[in-house]
Design an enzyme around this catalytic site. Structure first.
Site, PDB file in Angstrom:
ATOM      1  N   GLY A 112      24.582 -14.431 -46.416  1.00 46.16           N
ATOM      2  CA  GLY A 112      25.639 -13.451 -46.608  1.00 46.16           C
ATOM      3  C   GLY A 112      25.052 -12.068 -46.796  1.00 46.16           C
ATOM      4  O   GLY A 112      23.893 -11.928 -47.199  1.00 46.16           O
ATOM      5  N   GLN A 155      24.918  -3.502 -49.478  1.00 44.35           N
ATOM      6  CA  GLN A 155      23.516  -3.883 -49.277  1.00 44.35           C
ATOM      7  C   GLN A 155      22.883  -3.176 -48.078  1.00 44.35           C
ATOM      8  O   GLN A 155      21.663  -3.229 -47.919  1.00 44.35           O
ATOM      9  CB  GLN A 155      23.400  -5.404 -49.089  1.00 44.35           C
ATOM     10  CG  GLN A 155      23.742  -6.181 -50.360  1.00 44.35           C
ATOM     11  CD  GLN A 155      23.577  -7.664 -50.155  1.00 44.35           C
ATOM     12  OE1 GLN A 155      24.462  -8.315 -49.630  1.00 44.35           O
ATOM     13  NE2 GLN A 155      22.414  -8.194 -50.530  1.00 44.35           N
ATOM     14  N   CYS A 160      19.645 -13.620 -53.580  1.00 48.88           N
ATOM     15  CA  CYS A 160      20.279 -12.460 -52.961  1.00 48.88           C
ATOM     16  C   CYS A 160      19.225 -11.687 -52.176  1.00 48.88           C
ATOM     17  O   CYS A 160      18.113 -11.489 -52.665  1.00 48.88           O
ATOM     18  CB  CYS A 160      20.871 -11.572 -54.056  1.00 48.88           C
ATOM     19  SG  CYS A 160      21.666 -10.086 -53.432  1.00 48.88           S
ATOM     20  N   LEU A 161      19.580 -11.248 -50.980  1.00 50.14           N
ATOM     21  CA  LEU A 161      18.626 -10.493 -50.154  1.00 50.14           C
ATOM     22  C   LEU A 161      18.225  -9.178 -50.810  1.00 50.14           C
ATOM     23  O   LEU A 161      17.186  -8.616 -50.476  1.00 50.14           O
ATOM     24  CB  LEU A 161      19.216 -10.234 -48.765  1.00 50.14           C
ATOM     25  CG  LEU A 161      19.413 -11.479 -47.893  1.00 50.14           C
ATOM     26  CD1 LEU A 161      20.125 -11.109 -46.602  1.00 50.14           C
ATOM     27  CD2 LEU A 161      18.089 -12.173 -47.605  1.00 50.14           C
ATOM     28  N   HIS A 177      29.902 -14.657 -54.257  1.00 60.28           N
ATOM     29  CA  HIS A 177      28.721 -13.799 -54.387  1.00 60.28           C
ATOM     30  C   HIS A 177      28.913 -12.495 -53.601  1.00 60.28           C
ATOM     31  O   HIS A 177      28.663 -11.397 -54.126  1.00 60.28           O
ATOM     32  CB  HIS A 177      27.499 -14.574 -53.868  1.00 60.28           C
ATOM     33  CG  HIS A 177      26.220 -13.798 -53.868  1.00 60.28           C
ATOM     34  ND1 HIS A 177      25.138 -14.135 -54.666  1.00 60.28           N
ATOM     35  CD2 HIS A 177      25.836 -12.706 -53.169  1.00 60.28           C
ATOM     36  CE1 HIS A 177      24.157 -13.263 -54.446  1.00 60.28           C
ATOM     37  NE2 HIS A 177      24.552 -12.393 -53.540  1.00 60.28           N
ATOM     38  N   GLU A 178      29.381 -12.607 -52.355  1.00 57.48           N
ATOM     39  CA  GLU A 178      29.525 -11.410 -51.525  1.00 57.48           C
ATOM     40  C   GLU A 178      30.660 -10.511 -52.029  1.00 57.48           C
ATOM     41  O   GLU A 178      30.536  -9.284 -52.026  1.00 57.48           O
ATOM     42  CB  GLU A 178      29.742 -11.789 -50.053  1.00 57.48           C
ATOM     43  CG  GLU A 178      28.601 -12.562 -49.416  1.00 57.48           C
ATOM     44  CD  GLU A 178      27.225 -11.957 -49.661  1.00 57.48           C
ATOM     45  OE1 GLU A 178      27.094 -10.719 -49.726  1.00 57.48           O
ATOM     46  OE2 GLU A 178      26.274 -12.735 -49.817  1.00 57.48           O
ATOM     47  N   HIS A 184      29.618  -8.355 -54.823  1.00 55.65           N
ATOM     48  CA  HIS A 184      28.859  -7.169 -54.405  1.00 55.65           C
ATOM     49  C   HIS A 184      29.771  -5.949 -54.223  1.00 55.65           C
ATOM     50  O   HIS A 184      29.358  -4.817 -54.440  1.00 55.65           O
ATOM     51  CB  HIS A 184      28.160  -7.413 -53.059  1.00 55.65           C
ATOM     52  CG  HIS A 184      26.789  -8.001 -53.167  1.00 55.65           C
ATOM     53  ND1 HIS A 184      25.740  -7.348 -53.763  1.00 55.65           N
ATOM     54  CD2 HIS A 184      26.278  -9.183 -52.728  1.00 55.65           C
ATOM     55  CE1 HIS A 184      24.644  -8.103 -53.689  1.00 55.65           C
ATOM     56  NE2 HIS A 184      24.939  -9.223 -53.068  1.00 55.65           N
TER      57      HIS A 184
HETATM   58 NI    NI Z   1      23.660 -10.791 -52.636  1.00 58.48          NI
END
Ligand code: NI
Length: 151
Positions: A46, A51, A88-89, A130-131, A134
């Site tokens: 995701g 991000q 998380c990226l 999660h997304e 963000h």
């Molecule tokens: Ni994330």
């Protein structure tokens, strides 16, 4: 399509509340395409607009069964719970256990502004939560109940 730079923890942009996306135009489509390419290149499941430095309410998700784009997503209903590892990226190399609902129903728009409604469960529900977090400047590390930092 182009791979975009992924913003890492410590950058204030990850902590801002994103604004509603109002235009469903070529510019949005280009960013969504880039976000998907960036997510796949980084082997993530995701990626949310902040991000890649864009403070708008949209994200891309693919937990292995196809690409989903959510524009202005709102969680309408949740049920059950699950505890599992999350990463998380924007927080490279770390994982932690986070409690999430088991099932979530999300109302959103697609890239053309059409209303969509999806009910998902398990790992996909975790990715949705999660997304969407963000988009309000919330990171999974804010919700970790047990850290699990491994190589
Ligand atoms: Ni994330």
């Amino acid at each position: 399509m182009a791979i975009r730079n992924i913003v890492k923890i410590g950058d204030e942009v990850l902590r801002k509340k994103c604004r509603t996306q109002l235009n469903f135009d070529e510019r949005l489509h280009t960013i969504l395409d880039d976000m998907a390419e960036t997510m796949y290149a980084a082997e993530g499941v995701g990626l949310a607009a902040p991000q890649v430095g864009i403070l708008r309410r949209y994200c891309v998700i693919d937990v292995g069964d196809g690409l989903i784009e959510l524009i202005n997503p709102v969680i309408e209903e949740v049920s059950g719970e699950q505890i599992g590892d999350e990463g998380c990226l924007s927080v490279p190399g770390e994982y932690g256990k986070v409690k999430r609902p088991y099932t979530v129903t999300v109302h959103a728009q697609d890239r053309n502004g059409k209303n969509i409604k999806m009910t998902v469960e398990g790992f996909k529900a975790r990715a949705f939560c999660h997304e969407i977090d963000h988009l309000d400047g919330t990171l999974y590390i804010d919700k970790v109940i047990k850290e699990n930092i491994e190589g």
